[in-house]
Motif scaffolding. Structure first.
Motif, short mmCIF file in Angstrom:
data_model
loop_
_atom_site.label_atom_id
_atom_site.label_comp_id
_atom_site.label_asym_id
_atom_site.label_seq_id
_atom_site.Cartn_x
_atom_site.Cartn_y
_atom_site.Cartn_z
N UNK A 1 14.59 -0.33 -13.04
CA UNK A 1 14.30 -0.09 -11.62
C UNK A 1 14.09 1.40 -11.42
N UNK A 2 13.17 1.73 -10.54
CA UNK A 2 12.86 3.12 -10.21
C UNK A 2 13.11 3.32 -8.73
N UNK A 3 14.04 4.22 -8.38
CA UNK A 3 14.28 4.55 -6.97
C UNK A 3 13.06 5.32 -6.49
N UNK A 4 12.51 4.91 -5.35
CA UNK A 4 11.25 5.46 -4.88
C UNK A 4 11.43 6.63 -3.93
N UNK A 5 10.48 7.55 -3.99
CA UNK A 5 10.39 8.62 -3.00
C UNK A 5 9.71 8.02 -1.76
N UNK A 6 9.68 8.75 -0.65
CA UNK A 6 9.03 8.25 0.56
C UNK A 6 7.55 8.02 0.32
N UNK A 7 6.91 8.91 -0.42
CA UNK A 7 5.48 8.77 -0.70
C UNK A 7 5.18 7.56 -1.56
N UNK A 8 6.02 7.32 -2.55
CA UNK A 8 5.84 6.15 -3.42
C UNK A 8 6.10 4.85 -2.66
N UNK A 9 7.10 4.87 -1.78
CA UNK A 9 7.43 3.67 -1.00
C UNK A 9 6.34 3.34 0.00
N UNK A 10 5.55 4.33 0.42
CA UNK A 10 4.49 4.10 1.39
C UNK A 10 3.29 3.39 0.75
N UNK A 11 3.15 3.46 -0.57
CA UNK A 11 2.05 2.79 -1.24
C UNK A 11 2.30 1.29 -1.29
N UNK A 12 1.25 0.53 -1.07
CA UNK A 12 1.37 -0.94 -1.10
C UNK A 12 1.60 -1.41 -2.53
N UNK A 13 2.49 -2.39 -2.68
CA UNK A 13 2.76 -2.97 -4.00
C UNK A 13 3.24 -4.39 -3.79
N UNK A 14 2.93 -5.25 -4.73
CA UNK A 14 3.38 -6.64 -4.66
C UNK A 14 4.90 -6.66 -4.75
N UNK A 15 5.51 -7.45 -3.89
CA UNK A 15 6.97 -7.52 -3.93
C UNK A 15 7.53 -8.20 -2.72
N UNK A 16 8.58 -7.63 -2.17
CA UNK A 16 9.34 -8.30 -1.11
C UNK A 16 8.62 -8.32 0.23
N UNK A 17 7.67 -7.42 0.45
CA UNK A 17 7.04 -7.35 1.76
C UNK A 17 6.12 -8.54 2.04
N UNK A 18 5.49 -9.09 1.02
CA UNK A 18 4.61 -10.23 1.21
C UNK A 18 4.97 -11.30 0.19
N UNK A 19 4.95 -12.54 0.63
CA UNK A 19 5.20 -13.65 -0.28
C UNK A 19 3.84 -14.17 -0.73
N UNK A 20 3.64 -14.25 -2.03
CA UNK A 20 2.37 -14.71 -2.56
C UNK A 20 2.61 -15.93 -3.44
N UNK A 21 1.76 -16.93 -3.26
CA UNK A 21 1.83 -18.13 -4.08
C UNK A 21 0.50 -18.30 -4.78
N UNK A 22 0.52 -18.99 -5.90
CA UNK A 22 -0.72 -19.26 -6.61
C UNK A 22 -1.20 -20.69 -6.34
N UNK A 23 -0.71 -21.28 -5.23
CA UNK A 23 -1.13 -22.62 -4.86
C UNK A 23 -1.15 -22.72 -3.34
N UNK A 24 -1.82 -23.76 -2.84
CA UNK A 24 -1.88 -24.01 -1.40
C UNK A 24 -1.51 -25.46 -1.14
N UNK A 25 -0.99 -25.72 0.03
CA UNK A 25 -0.73 -27.09 0.45
C UNK A 25 -1.45 -27.32 1.77
N UNK A 26 -1.53 -28.58 2.19
CA UNK A 26 -2.22 -28.88 3.43
C UNK A 26 -1.47 -28.34 4.64
N UNK A 27 -0.17 -28.14 4.52
CA UNK A 27 0.61 -27.63 5.65
C UNK A 27 0.52 -26.11 5.82
N UNK A 28 -0.09 -25.41 4.85
CA UNK A 28 -0.25 -23.96 4.97
C UNK A 28 -1.23 -23.64 6.11
N UNK A 29 -0.89 -22.62 6.93
CA UNK A 29 -1.85 -22.23 7.96
C UNK A 29 -3.06 -21.57 7.32
N UNK A 30 -4.22 -21.81 7.89
CA UNK A 30 -5.44 -21.21 7.36
C UNK A 30 -5.49 -19.74 7.77
#
Length: 143
Positions: free
Chosen positions: A112-141
């Protein structure tokens, strides 16, 4: 008896000037090599597989990552914003915004790397967005 120093010739004075300049250049080179990452707008390079999250170090090999319990691998490394190793016992109970790697075979936190404010401001896959590699019919479009 007093001895007089011989007068410097133009060749001698040029040689001394060049030697002095070379000494100054050699002294400046190591100082540039020791600059600390994270300062003055410099960004560290993180592995492509690393994710973003909030890490809280608990006692022993226990931690929470984004509020969920996780075990730390025996060789777990925590890096400060200056890219130096942090001893885990010194940060128990503290929460940090980090980029992290989880060991695939065991599911344990590996690095784990503790981030500086500048590094934390950059977008990265992780806790901020949930991403799935599949869709279901109940997912909102999403458009």
């Amino acid at each position: 008896m007093k001895r007089c120093t011989p007068a410097l010739t133009s060749k001698t004075s040029r040689a001394l000037a060049i030697a002095g300049l070379a000494a100054l250049l050699c002294a400046a080179a190591p100082a540039q090599a020791q600059q600390v990452p994270g300062g003055m707008g410099e960004m560290r390079n993180f592995p492509d597989a690393s994710l973003r999250g909030n890490l809280t170090v608990l006692a022993g090999s226990q931690a929470t990552l984004n509020g969920n319990p996780i075990r730390m691998a025996p060789g777990m490394r925590l890096f400060s914003p200056q890219n130096t190793l942090v001893m885990l016992h010194t940060v128990q109970g503290q929460t940090f915004k980090v980029n992290y790697l989880v060991e695939n075979s065991t599911g344990m936190l590996l690095s784990a790397w503790i981030l500086t404010e500048g590094e934390a401001a950059q977008a990265r896959k992780g806790s901020d967005t949930i991403q799935f590699n599949f869709r279901t019919e109940s997912d909102p479009l999403k458009k």
